[in-house]
Design a protein around this motif. Structure first.
Motif, mmCIF file in Angstrom:
data_model
loop_
_atom_site.group_PDB
_atom_site.id
_atom_site.type_symbol
_atom_site.label_atom_id
_atom_site.label_comp_id
_atom_site.label_asym_id
_atom_site.label_seq_id
_atom_site.Cartn_x
_atom_site.Cartn_y
_atom_site.Cartn_z
ATOM 1 N N VAL A 172 0.604 -1.228 0.098
ATOM 2 C CA VAL A 172 -0.276 0.090 0.073
ATOM 3 C C VAL A 172 0.950 1.332 -0.033
ATOM 4 N N CYS A 182 1.720 5.246 5.017
ATOM 5 C CA CYS A 182 2.064 4.633 3.701
ATOM 6 C C CYS A 182 2.669 5.667 2.528
ATOM 7 N N VAL A 209 -8.048 0.034 3.982
ATOM 8 C CA VAL A 209 -7.350 0.336 2.737
ATOM 9 C C VAL A 209 -7.957 -0.141 1.492
ATOM 10 N N GLU A 265 -8.212 3.103 -1.311
ATOM 11 C CA GLU A 265 -8.041 2.645 -2.863
ATOM 12 C C GLU A 265 -9.102 3.145 -3.687
ATOM 13 N N VAL A 320 -2.568 0.118 -4.294
ATOM 14 C CA VAL A 320 -2.475 -1.074 -3.707
ATOM 15 C C VAL A 320 -1.651 -2.115 -4.885
#
Length: 121
Positions: free
Chosen positions: A32, A56, A80, A84, A91
């Protein structure tokens, strides 16, 4: 239970609004990284999402994110996946380097980094 910035404890499912599955399947070893939009979006009202975005700036596996942010793996996967979908993170599947290749990839550094991160858990 997860802690809020002011030290209060909340149930993990509150961060995901009760959802237990991500909108798309994300492997725990997927990497990530925060996108430019994620870096410049301003402060996120949800502290867990904000912590993931800050963490990240350098690529991290989903498992690392969960461990460092101190949240259950399932919660990390849901958040996550949401980020995204919104274009805030990218990712990358570390196995993609092996797909479509006639020869196995020789550089295993990404997988070794994930392995080492998991061992530190």
């Amino acid at each position: 239970m997860m802690a809020t910035p002011d030290g209060r404890r909340v149930r993990p499912y509150l961060a995901t609004r009760g959802r237990t599955r991500p909108v798309q399947d994300i492997a725990i070893e997927a990497l990530v990284s925060t996108t430019q939009d994620g870096r410049t979006h301003g402060s996120d009202p949800e502290p867990e999402r904000e912590r993931i975005l800050r963490l990240c700036h350098s690529p991290r596996s989903v498992a690392e994110v969960a461990a460092i942010v101190s949240m259950p793996l399932g919660v990390a996967r849901v958040l996550v996946a949401d980020l995204e979908t919104e274009g805030m993170v990218r990712v990358a599947d570390p196995h993609a380097a092996f797909a479509g290749s006639e020869e196995p990839a020789r550089n295993l550094s990404v997988l070794e980094r994930v392995r080492d991160g998991l061992r530190r858990l």
